[in-house]
Scaffold this motif. Structure first.
Motif, PDB file in Angstrom:
ATOM      1  N   ALA A 299      -6.405   9.479  -8.236  1.00 37.94           N
ATOM      2  CA  ALA A 299      -5.677   8.807  -9.508  1.00 37.94           C
ATOM      3  C   ALA A 299      -4.693   7.726  -9.087  1.00 37.94           C
ATOM      4  CB  ALA A 299      -4.805  10.160  -9.599  1.00 37.94           C
ATOM      5  N   ALA A 300      -4.220   7.762  -7.850  1.00 37.77           N
ATOM      6  CA  ALA A 300      -3.180   6.730  -7.225  1.00 37.77           C
ATOM      7  C   ALA A 300      -3.138   6.299  -6.088  1.00 37.77           C
ATOM      8  CB  ALA A 300      -1.879   7.115  -8.071  1.00 37.77           C
ATOM      9  N   MET A 301      -2.991   5.380  -5.727  1.00 38.47           N
ATOM     10  CA  MET A 301      -2.412   5.103  -4.375  1.00 38.47           C
ATOM     11  C   MET A 301      -1.042   5.093  -4.082  1.00 38.47           C
ATOM     12  SD  MET A 301      -3.354   1.698  -1.941  1.00 38.47           S
ATOM     13  CE  MET A 301      -3.456   1.748  -0.059  1.00 38.47           C
ATOM     14  N   ILE A 302      -0.272   5.619  -2.979  1.00 42.63           N
ATOM     15  CA  ILE A 302       0.968   5.367  -2.791  1.00 42.63           C
ATOM     16  C   ILE A 302       1.387   4.993  -1.296  1.00 42.63           C
ATOM     17  CG2 ILE A 302       1.084   8.170  -2.057  1.00 42.63           C
ATOM     18  CD1 ILE A 302       3.779   8.287  -3.231  1.00 42.63           C
ATOM     19  N   LEU A 303       2.445   4.309  -1.655  1.00 39.46           N
ATOM     20  CA  LEU A 303       2.875   3.323  -0.345  1.00 39.46           C
ATOM     21  C   LEU A 303       4.486   3.325  -0.218  1.00 39.46           C
ATOM     22  CD1 LEU A 303       0.557   0.355  -0.650  1.00 39.46           C
ATOM     23  CD2 LEU A 303       0.175   2.113   1.165  1.00 39.46           C
ATOM     24  N   GLU A 304       4.823   3.218   1.145  1.00 42.44           N
ATOM     25  CA  GLU A 304       6.278   2.593   1.378  1.00 42.44           C
ATOM     26  C   GLU A 304       5.868   1.174   1.436  1.00 42.44           C
ATOM     27  OE1 GLU A 304       8.052   5.524   4.503  1.00 42.44           O
ATOM     28  OE2 GLU A 304       5.918   5.730   4.525  1.00 42.44           O
ATOM     29  N   PRO A 305       6.576   0.277   0.866  1.00 43.75           N
ATOM     30  CA  PRO A 305       6.245  -1.087   1.178  1.00 43.75           C
ATOM     31  C   PRO A 305       7.004  -1.718   2.252  1.00 43.75           C
ATOM     32  CG  PRO A 305       7.914  -0.612  -0.725  1.00 43.75           C
ATOM     33  CD  PRO A 305       7.380   0.417  -0.204  1.00 43.75           C
ATOM     34  N   VAL A 306       6.345  -2.425   3.019  1.00 41.24           N
ATOM     35  CA  VAL A 306       6.623  -3.322   4.178  1.00 41.24           C
ATOM     36  C   VAL A 306       6.951  -2.406   5.360  1.00 41.24           C
ATOM     37  CG1 VAL A 306       8.362  -5.270   5.029  1.00 41.24           C
ATOM     38  CG2 VAL A 306       7.664  -5.041   2.626  1.00 41.24           C
ATOM     39  N   ILE A 307       7.637  -1.344   5.246  1.00 48.12           N
ATOM     40  CA  ILE A 307       8.085  -0.706   6.421  1.00 48.12           C
ATOM     41  C   ILE A 307       7.809   0.817   6.095  1.00 48.12           C
ATOM     42  CG2 ILE A 307      10.510  -0.444   5.938  1.00 48.12           C
ATOM     43  CD1 ILE A 307      11.113  -0.199   8.641  1.00 48.12           C
ATOM     44  N   GLN A 308       6.951   1.604   7.036  1.00 46.23           N
ATOM     45  CA  GLN A 308       6.731   3.049   6.839  1.00 46.23           C
ATOM     46  C   GLN A 308       7.968   3.502   7.967  1.00 46.23           C
ATOM     47  OE1 GLN A 308       2.565   2.719   8.693  1.00 46.23           O
ATOM     48  NE2 GLN A 308       2.281   4.396   7.245  1.00 46.23           N
ATOM     49  N   ASN A 309       8.636   4.424   6.994  1.00 44.90           N
ATOM     50  CA  ASN A 309       9.921   4.893   7.727  1.00 44.90           C
ATOM     51  C   ASN A 309       9.975   6.281   8.538  1.00 44.90           C
ATOM     52  OD1 ASN A 309      11.951   2.973   6.350  1.00 44.90           O
ATOM     53  ND2 ASN A 309      10.656   3.482   4.553  1.00 44.90           N
ATOM     54  N   ALA A 310      10.100   7.098   8.008  1.00 40.58           N
ATOM     55  CA  ALA A 310      10.339   8.384   8.812  1.00 40.58           C
ATOM     56  C   ALA A 310       8.937   8.711   9.491  1.00 40.58           C
ATOM     57  CB  ALA A 310      10.812   9.669   7.884  1.00 40.58           C
ATOM     58  N   GLY A 311       7.780   8.314   9.164  1.00 36.55           N
ATOM     59  CA  GLY A 311       6.609   8.602   9.787  1.00 36.55           C
ATOM     60  C   GLY A 311       6.515   7.715  10.995  1.00 36.55           C
ATOM     61  N   GLY A 312       7.304   6.983  11.277  1.00 42.57           N
ATOM     62  CA  GLY A 312       7.077   6.120  12.650  1.00 42.57           C
ATOM     63  C   GLY A 312       7.733   4.830  12.866  1.00 42.57           C
ATOM     64  N   MET A 313       8.478   4.466  11.605  1.00 48.70           N
ATOM     65  CA  MET A 313       9.229   3.204  11.578  1.00 48.70           C
ATOM     66  C   MET A 313       8.507   2.090  11.956  1.00 48.70           C
ATOM     67  SD  MET A 313      12.281   4.658  10.571  1.00 48.70           S
ATOM     68  CE  MET A 313      12.973   3.058  10.617  1.00 48.70           C
ATOM     69  N   ARG A 314       7.344   1.982  11.427  1.00 53.40           N
ATOM     70  CA  ARG A 314       6.588   0.616  11.543  1.00 53.40           C
ATOM     71  C   ARG A 314       6.527  -0.401  10.500  1.00 53.40           C
ATOM     72  NH1 ARG A 314       3.589   5.233  13.981  1.00 53.40           N
ATOM     73  NH2 ARG A 314       2.847   5.802  12.125  1.00 53.40           N
ATOM     74  N   LEU A 315       6.321  -1.574  10.697  1.00 49.09           N
ATOM     75  CA  LEU A 315       6.566  -2.693   9.830  1.00 49.09           C
ATOM     76  C   LEU A 315       5.172  -3.178   9.560  1.00 49.09           C
ATOM     77  CD1 LEU A 315       9.286  -4.907  11.563  1.00 49.09           C
ATOM     78  CD2 LEU A 315       9.469  -3.039   9.791  1.00 49.09           C
ATOM     79  N   TYR A 316       4.953  -3.776   8.615  1.00 55.06           N
ATOM     80  CA  TYR A 316       3.300  -4.517   8.359  1.00 55.06           C
ATOM     81  C   TYR A 316       3.540  -5.580   7.220  1.00 55.06           C
ATOM     82  CZ  TYR A 316       3.230  -1.611   3.733  1.00 55.06           C
ATOM     83  OH  TYR A 316       3.383  -0.905   2.474  1.00 55.06           O
ATOM     84  N   ASN A 317       2.804  -6.412   7.178  1.00 54.74           N
ATOM     85  CA  ASN A 317       2.617  -7.523   6.535  1.00 54.74           C
ATOM     86  C   ASN A 317       2.693  -7.295   5.052  1.00 54.74           C
ATOM     87  OD1 ASN A 317       2.045 -10.036   5.185  1.00 54.74           O
ATOM     88  ND2 ASN A 317       0.873 -10.800   6.917  1.00 54.74           N
ATOM     89  N   PRO A 318       3.619  -7.728   4.285  1.00 55.58           N
ATOM     90  CA  PRO A 318       3.615  -7.489   2.873  1.00 55.58           C
ATOM     91  C   PRO A 318       2.721  -8.017   2.228  1.00 55.58           C
ATOM     92  CG  PRO A 318       5.213  -9.071   3.475  1.00 55.58           C
ATOM     93  CD  PRO A 318       4.698  -8.536   4.685  1.00 55.58           C
ATOM     94  N   GLN A 319       1.667  -8.775   2.851  1.00 58.04           N
ATOM     95  CA  GLN A 319       0.719  -9.432   1.822  1.00 58.04           C
ATOM     96  C   GLN A 319      -0.358  -8.274   1.376  1.00 58.04           C
ATOM     97  OE1 GLN A 319       0.055 -12.466   0.487  1.00 58.04           O
ATOM     98  NE2 GLN A 319       2.221 -12.945   0.814  1.00 58.04           N
ATOM     99  N   TYR A 320      -0.487  -7.100   2.485  1.00 54.44           N
ATOM    100  CA  TYR A 320      -1.293  -6.042   2.177  1.00 54.44           C
ATOM    101  C   TYR A 320      -0.839  -5.414   0.800  1.00 54.44           C
ATOM    102  CZ  TYR A 320      -3.499  -1.566   2.675  1.00 54.44           C
ATOM    103  OH  TYR A 320      -4.088  -0.319   2.732  1.00 54.44           O
ATOM    104  N   LEU A 321       0.298  -5.514   0.354  1.00 55.21           N
ATOM    105  CA  LEU A 321       0.692  -4.823  -0.666  1.00 55.21           C
ATOM    106  C   LEU A 321      -0.069  -5.674  -2.105  1.00 55.21           C
ATOM    107  CD1 LEU A 321       4.548  -4.447  -0.370  1.00 55.21           C
ATOM    108  CD2 LEU A 321       2.872  -2.501  -0.026  1.00 55.21           C
ATOM    109  N   LEU A 322      -0.138  -6.927  -2.163  1.00 54.12           N
ATOM    110  CA  LEU A 322      -0.585  -7.606  -3.193  1.00 54.12           C
ATOM    111  C   LEU A 322      -2.118  -7.366  -3.290  1.00 54.12           C
ATOM    112  CD1 LEU A 322       1.133 -11.189  -2.972  1.00 54.12           C
ATOM    113  CD2 LEU A 322       1.206  -9.406  -4.949  1.00 54.12           C
ATOM    114  N   LYS A 323      -2.728  -7.410  -1.930  1.00 52.36           N
ATOM    115  CA  LYS A 323      -4.304  -6.932  -2.099  1.00 52.36           C
ATOM    116  C   LYS A 323      -4.640  -5.761  -2.219  1.00 52.36           C
ATOM    117  CE  LYS A 323      -4.541 -11.362   0.878  1.00 52.36           C
ATOM    118  NZ  LYS A 323      -4.992 -11.829   2.247  1.00 52.36           N
ATOM    119  N   ALA A 324      -3.657  -4.750  -1.868  1.00 50.66           N
ATOM    120  CA  ALA A 324      -4.239  -3.530  -2.135  1.00 50.66           C
ATOM    121  C   ALA A 324      -4.043  -3.152  -3.584  1.00 50.66           C
ATOM    122  CB  ALA A 324      -3.116  -2.523  -1.381  1.00 50.66           C
ATOM    123  N   LYS A 325      -2.786  -3.888  -4.193  1.00 47.15           N
ATOM    124  CA  LYS A 325      -2.819  -3.658  -5.876  1.00 47.15           C
ATOM    125  C   LYS A 325      -4.046  -4.141  -6.461  1.00 47.15           C
ATOM    126  CE  LYS A 325      -0.371  -2.866  -9.351  1.00 47.15           C
ATOM    127  NZ  LYS A 325      -1.184  -3.679 -10.746  1.00 47.15           N
TER     128      LYS A 325
END
Length: 411
Positions: free
Chosen positions: A199-225
């Motif tokens: 039905a949907a994809m769900i994401l924390e944008p740019v930083i995964q918080n309480a799951g491990g405080m990990r950063l990622y490249n925001p370009q992933y958001l555009l391409k995943a969308k």
């Protein structure tokens, strides 16, 4: 230590009796917590990232008092009030322009539940009954309620105990662990195989918080969308932790101007005063969903809406970008050198977020006591020692936090 508290009150992520001491707070002011042992400590956590203006702020206090004199609460079924109307107008104005509909809830987890229900009902009402699942990247955290738990990391997250009880979802590689290209290949491969069930994809944008405080490249958001659009899947962004300036942008989605179908907000929405969250969506989604069978008792609580209005106005009229840039610069100067320490696995910094990942697990109670002795309140977990201070913090107060962190690392 309060014996009754220890023996009878269940604290977050703890057992009863609680073997780890809970420190009693008598009062708060600015960025400070006044403890019952006479110590005054800087809150480097902003009360779990929500108290962005610090504590006991006169503007926010006044907003609560003025609303309290009118009404503290009314049911939102069949009734409305000006504070909710004003807040909805503001949220529609400051989020991406295509997000025009606002559903208020009373916590971040419930905002996620509402987003998931919206997505399921959206496809159900179009006759696509097979779209019952969700997809997300590993290492995420979206809350502690059952729907939210199902899209948290299934193996290393805090909810693995319930893996056999929650709905089984699809998990793909995280761009915080592998390259963006590798993560996208994994995402597309999974979407090709299972798009009719998702039905949907769900994401924390740019930083995964309480799951491990990990950063990622925001370009992933555009391409995943883009991939979600290609495979007919809704795109949900969870900005509960990242919204209202924490990452250096007003919302983390602003890093790449990505346009979600559904957006979840919470935490700093009220400046840390009262619990309130919101789920925003588009005309198309809301029209297709129609009646959403969800209605929290304290939905759009007037006190919470009033202080949220005051908090957002206070934020937008402040030099918040300068403050976040100042905090980030300090973290780079004081914390980045710790990367060279043999006890430190990594240092990650984004906006008003400073993260030290240790090589070994942290002794929580011992570390917290040492931090308090150094005038700071932080709440480490696992291997992570991190800080998300109020935006109003001074340079001298920041230095106290980073010096305390360095003291812990060097012990």
């Amino acid at each position: 230590m309060d014996t009754f508290d220890q023996q009878h009150i269940w604290h977050p992520y703890a057992k009863v009796p609680n073997p780890i001491k809970s420190h009693k707070v008598l009062s708060v002011e600015g960025v400070y917590l006044n403890l019952d042992n006479g110590k005054c400590v800087i809150d480097g956590m902003s009360s779990w990232w929500s108290a962005i203006h610090g504590y006991n702020h006169p503007v926010l206090n006044q907003a609560v008092v003025e609303q309290l004199e009118k009404m503290s609460h009314i049911m939102f079924g069949g009734l409305t009030h000006q504070s909710a109307i004003d807040l909805a107008k503001t949220l529609v104005a400051i989020t991406p322009e295509h997000l025009t509909k606002v559903f208020f809830t009373d916590s971040g987890s419930v905002a996620v539940e509402v987003a998931l229900k919206m997505a399921l009902q959206y496809w159900h009402n179009q006759g696509q009954l097979s779209k019952q699942k969700f997809i997300t990247i590993r290492g995420g955290y979206h809350g502690d309620t059952f729907g939210a738990m199902s899209v948290c990391d299934p193996d290393n997250g805090m909810h693995h105990l319930f893996s056999g009880s929650v709905a089984q979802q699809y998990f793909v590689k995280s761009p915080s662990v592998v390259s963006v290209d590798e993560a996208l290949v994994d995402l597309e491969t999974t979407l090709k195989q299972h798009s009719k069930a998702i039905a949907a994809m769900i994401l924390e944008p740019v930083i995964q918080n309480a799951g491990g405080m990990r950063l990622y490249n925001p370009q992933y958001l555009l391409k995943a969308k883009t991939l979600c659009e290609r495979y007919n899947i809704l795109f949900i962004l969870d900005e509960i932790a990242t919204g209202f300036g924490r990452t250096g942008e007003l919302f983390a989605l602003d890093y790449v101007d990505v346009k979600p179908d559904i957006l979840c907000l919470g935490k700093a929405l009220t400046g840390g005063y009262l619990t309130l969250a919101a789920t925003l969506t588009t005309d198309k989604v809301s029209a297709t969903v129609g009646t959403l069978m969800h209605g929290p008792t304290f939905m759009a609580n007037p006190l919470a809406c009033a202080v949220a209005n005051a908090s957002i106005e206070l934020l937008l009229n402040s030099p918040w970008q300068d403050n976040i840039a100042r905090i980030e610069k300090h973290f780079y100067s004081e914390l980045s050198p710790l990367k060279q320490h043999d006890k430190v696995a990594d240092v990650r910094i984004l906006g008003a977020i400073g993260i030290i990942e240790m090589v070994n697990d942290i002794e929580v109670e011992k570390t917290q006591n040492q931090l308090i002795d150094n005038g700071v309140w932080l709440r480490p977990y696992g291997k992570l020692l991190y800080t998300m201070p109020p935006f109003i913090i001074t340079d001298n107060e920041l230095l106290i936090i980073t010096n305390a962190i360095k003291t812990i690392v060097n012990k």
